[in-house]
Enzyme design. Sequence first.
Site, PDB file in Angstrom:
ATOM      1  N   LYS A  11     -26.667  -5.235 -32.582  1.00  0.00           N
ATOM      2  CA  LYS A  11     -26.129  -3.883 -32.486  1.00  0.00           C
ATOM      3  C   LYS A  11     -27.045  -2.885 -33.189  1.00  0.00           C
ATOM      4  O   LYS A  11     -27.524  -3.129 -34.299  1.00  0.00           O
ATOM      5  CB  LYS A  11     -24.738  -3.844 -33.124  1.00  0.00           C
ATOM      6  CG  LYS A  11     -24.023  -2.504 -32.990  1.00  0.00           C
ATOM      7  CD  LYS A  11     -22.636  -2.585 -33.614  1.00  0.00           C
ATOM      8  CE  LYS A  11     -21.866  -1.291 -33.430  1.00  0.00           C
ATOM      9  NZ  LYS A  11     -20.506  -1.369 -34.032  1.00  0.00           N
ATOM     10  N   SER A  29     -24.439   3.752 -32.912  1.00  0.00           N
ATOM     11  CA  SER A  29     -23.616   2.565 -33.103  1.00  0.00           C
ATOM     12  C   SER A  29     -23.324   1.987 -31.717  1.00  0.00           C
ATOM     13  O   SER A  29     -22.340   2.333 -31.086  1.00  0.00           O
ATOM     14  CB  SER A  29     -22.312   2.917 -33.835  1.00  0.00           C
ATOM     15  OG  SER A  29     -21.481   1.782 -33.965  1.00  0.00           O
ATOM     16  N   ARG A  56     -15.169  -3.139 -41.388  1.00  0.00           N
ATOM     17  CA  ARG A  56     -14.211  -3.721 -40.440  1.00  0.00           C
ATOM     18  C   ARG A  56     -14.745  -5.025 -39.868  1.00  0.00           C
ATOM     19  O   ARG A  56     -14.029  -6.027 -39.787  1.00  0.00           O
ATOM     20  CB  ARG A  56     -13.948  -2.723 -39.319  1.00  0.00           C
ATOM     21  CG  ARG A  56     -13.042  -3.234 -38.197  1.00  0.00           C
ATOM     22  CD  ARG A  56     -13.243  -2.402 -36.948  1.00  0.00           C
ATOM     23  NE  ARG A  56     -14.599  -2.528 -36.427  1.00  0.00           N
ATOM     24  CZ  ARG A  56     -15.167  -1.648 -35.608  1.00  0.00           C
ATOM     25  NH1 ARG A  56     -14.518  -0.555 -35.231  1.00  0.00           N
ATOM     26  NH2 ARG A  56     -16.409  -1.846 -35.168  1.00  0.00           N
ATOM     27  N   CYS A  90     -22.328   8.401 -25.807  1.00  0.00           N
ATOM     28  CA  CYS A  90     -22.517   6.961 -26.013  1.00  0.00           C
ATOM     29  C   CYS A  90     -22.164   6.144 -24.766  1.00  0.00           C
ATOM     30  O   CYS A  90     -22.823   6.258 -23.750  1.00  0.00           O
ATOM     31  CB  CYS A  90     -21.740   6.502 -27.244  1.00  0.00           C
ATOM     32  SG  CYS A  90     -22.358   4.929 -27.920  1.00  0.00           S
ATOM     33  N   HIS A 132     -23.968   9.309 -31.791  1.00  0.00           N
ATOM     34  CA  HIS A 132     -22.679   9.827 -32.260  1.00  0.00           C
ATOM     35  C   HIS A 132     -22.874  10.984 -33.239  1.00  0.00           C
ATOM     36  O   HIS A 132     -22.586  10.852 -34.437  1.00  0.00           O
ATOM     37  CB  HIS A 132     -21.876   8.715 -32.926  1.00  0.00           C
ATOM     38  CG  HIS A 132     -21.330   7.707 -31.979  1.00  0.00           C
ATOM     39  ND1 HIS A 132     -20.232   7.966 -31.182  1.00  0.00           N
ATOM     40  CD2 HIS A 132     -21.745   6.449 -31.682  1.00  0.00           C
ATOM     41  CE1 HIS A 132     -19.973   6.896 -30.440  1.00  0.00           C
ATOM     42  NE2 HIS A 132     -20.873   5.969 -30.715  1.00  0.00           N
ATOM     43  N   GLU A 162     -21.045  13.318 -33.696  1.00  0.00           N
ATOM     44  CA  GLU A 162     -19.730  13.720 -34.195  1.00  0.00           C
ATOM     45  C   GLU A 162     -19.262  12.886 -35.378  1.00  0.00           C
ATOM     46  O   GLU A 162     -18.253  13.238 -36.029  1.00  0.00           O
ATOM     47  CB  GLU A 162     -18.690  13.611 -33.068  1.00  0.00           C
ATOM     48  CG  GLU A 162     -18.155  12.217 -32.788  1.00  0.00           C
ATOM     49  CD  GLU A 162     -19.083  11.333 -31.956  1.00  0.00           C
ATOM     50  OE1 GLU A 162     -18.692  10.194 -31.646  1.00  0.00           O
ATOM     51  OE2 GLU A 162     -20.198  11.780 -31.627  1.00  0.00           O
TER      52      GLU A 162
END
Length: 308
Positions: A163, A192, A249, A142, A235, A237
């Site tokens: 985003k 992301s 969040r 990333c 991502h 992972e």
Amino acid sequence: MPIRIPTELPAQSILNSENIFVMDTDRAAMQDIRPLEVGILNLMPNKMETEVQFLRLLSNTPLQINVDLIRIDNQAPKNTPESHMKAFYQNFDDVADKQYDGLIVTGAPLALLDYDDVKYWQKMKVVLEWAQRHVQSTLFSCWAAHAALYHFHGKNRRLRDEKLSGIFAHQVKDEHNELMRGFDPVFHAPHSRYGEISVADYESVEGLSVLASSEKTGAYIVASDDKRLVFVTGHPEYDPDSLDQEYKRDLKAGLTPNMPENYYPDDDPAQGPLVTWRAHGSLLFTNWLNYYVYQNTPYDLASLSNKA
């Protein structure tokens, strides 16, 4: 064979509960095997969560792997106890004389900052140059993928208006590249990020190949022809709930984030996400370790300095 990690690292109990074979350093020392030396330069604020995510991906190979957790500076992370950092992490300066078969440089939540405004950018440039002499193959995730391309080739990212968040389908562009071996022609991966570098910018660099991409996300997996640099813009992972945590969040912080795309069933956050990316994420790291690291690394790691 398993990954080798410190006996008291909290990630060990989590991985064991997932039936992932982990060997502590005491037991591993009894085996007469030269393990792969892999470093994880962890730039994420929540170090412990990120450790588990990447260790999980490294575990699914027949290779024994010795993992060093590395921090880039001494600044205390916001979301990780300093006692954990002191117990399980090494400062980059303390491993600068060491050679590694593989290095993973994680992402970081720094997309809205210019590189020169990142507090550790000067040290990051040192790490990138150091890896050319001390690491057989480096995988950048990333933000780190964008930072490395900027440092080595001067290709700067642009910021998206909104985003990019969600699970997206990607197409394999080079099925003959060993990093893509075993991949379905179309596969899914989480993203992301705000930053983006165009496929054309990657393709304009001699010696780089775009191996997987999509119209929505752009380039996803890019690798150098000599197998020493791998750029992963998403991502693989991520845990099942990682995007959910980020979304909630931001809502709690009073922001107005877009709902992650292709993530919640029926776009209903009350429903758990349908996980469609973990198998290919595991395969990506297995292929990297096997074809880019293990089959190319010298037995004597000291000879890596001759490859720079």
